[in-house]
Design an enzyme around this catalytic site. Sequence first.
Site, PDB file in Angstrom:
ATOM      1  N   SER A 145      15.610  21.309 -16.316  1.00 51.55           N
ATOM      2  CA  SER A 145      14.425  22.110 -16.600  1.00 51.55           C
ATOM      3  C   SER A 145      14.863  23.407 -17.250  1.00 51.55           C
ATOM      4  O   SER A 145      15.925  23.941 -16.930  1.00 51.55           O
ATOM      5  CB  SER A 145      13.695  22.387 -15.292  1.00 51.55           C
ATOM      6  OG  SER A 145      12.941  23.576 -15.398  1.00 51.55           O
ATOM      7  N   HIS A 169       0.832  -1.227   0.000  1.00 52.24           N
ATOM      8  CA  HIS A 169       0.000   0.000   0.000  1.00 52.24           C
ATOM      9  C   HIS A 169       0.858   1.266   0.000  1.00 52.24           C
ATOM     10  O   HIS A 169       0.425   2.307   0.496  1.00 52.24           O
ATOM     11  CB  HIS A 169      -0.964   0.035   1.194  1.00 52.24           C
ATOM     12  CG  HIS A 169      -1.686  -1.255   1.408  1.00 52.24           C
ATOM     13  ND1 HIS A 169      -2.895  -1.543   0.843  1.00 52.24           N
ATOM     14  CD2 HIS A 169      -1.324  -2.361   2.112  1.00 52.24           C
ATOM     15  CE1 HIS A 169      -3.284  -2.772   1.201  1.00 52.24           C
ATOM     16  NE2 HIS A 169      -2.342  -3.290   1.957  1.00 52.24           N
TER      17      HIS A 169
END
Length: 461
Positions: free
Chosen positions: A281, A160
């Site tokens: 970036s 999970h």
Amino acid sequence: MTGQNHKLWGGRFETGLEQWVEEFGASISFDQKMAEYDMKGSIAHVTMLGQKGIISQTDAAAIKSGLEELLKEYQEGQLVFDISNEDIHMNIETLLTEKIGSVAGKLHTARSRNDQVATDMHLYLKAKLDEVIEKLDHLRKTLVYVAEKHVDTIMPGYTHLQHAQPISFGHHLMAYYNMFTRDSERFAFNKKHADLSPLGAAALAGTTFPIDREMTADLMEFAQPYSNSLDAVSDRDFILEFLANASMLMVHMSRICEEIINWCSHEYQFIVLSDTFSTGSSIMPQKKNPDMAELIRGKSGRVFGNLFGLLTVMKSLPLAYNKDLQEDKEGMFDTAETITVAIDILAGMLETMTVNKERMAESTEEDFSNATELADYLANKGLPFRQAHEIVGKLVLECTKNGHYLQDLPYERYQEISNLIEKDIYETLKSHTAVERRHSFGGTGFDQVKWQIEEAKKTFK
Ligand code: ARG
């Protein structure tokens, strides 16, 4: 174009196709990828025609040498294809006619484009399957190589996406090794169905000429010819299998890529990808992005799409050949090209990444991933596991409220909880101990992981 029709099939037509219609029907823009296979298939066919006396040996030799020359010219990048010749098959025949004259027209004896195109696709896919398996071998070896370096690197194992129990990073990587091994086995099985020769099925019904399909199959190195001519020209299962196998591979690659992306994030900081496999970036100077992993994850979309596209083309398609089948190619080429590069990129990322062992291990120390150890400790001393689970659950709750972990509790507190608990509990609660003691077959224990790695290595040449 109107007026007389000059197509190879133009005899029964009075006028030609308009150009825009012709463009709609043409496949040369993409099926030229099969040019080499088309010529090799034709060489096998004409060799057989000559040997069986269906055409004269002289004509066969002329056609064969013409094709060989064309093949050479193609390999040197000299062949120019023309959209008005529709597809690769008619382009090659036209080029051959230009080269050797009307004798080229004998090549298409006892053959149709229907068995020809299917033959080309089988040849293409057979070669691609070998390439994919080879690349997967490299990826699998890379995983084993990295796993071996990290048998004793401890990381949190998740369920999970919550810290569950500590595991060996090598064990985690070997899970992917197993997935890619199954993928490789599926591609190997796929070869069985790609290894059949459709050539000689002709349009759909076979031929009255005394052809030898075994001979052409042998010449092209196919295991055997298809035994039913209708099936031979209309079967695309071998491609569907490939697309399904590739989709499963992409599922696996997208899962490891997703993990790589997570591991690179500031929250995890488990790994650093090499500069070669990262990008920056254009606005944020600090960025180092796992673009390649994201792209592999994203490319799973087109691969699944290609599978679904062809399933839809094939659904309800009556026997035998239908032009719909021309839609089988682009998805196959695209999938083959996508997965072969993606496998290499993934292997490269894994080979060159830096693993932050300390950080991985640390993140199992400030958590409750050792709670099962405490429950197992009590169960080992005879307490029913359910009771042990309850006790430890309560203790975890108490720790969360007080802002500390199980290993921080003083010995006195442990004794209040149960007199079964002795001083060795602190050793038991360590992540390293938790991993080390998981000796069960296939578990994350160091001995088990080493064994898995040794077994994997035995299968490598
Ligand atoms: N370009 C065609 C294809 O890819 C070749 C077979 C054409 N056969 C025909 N009967 N129109 O399927």
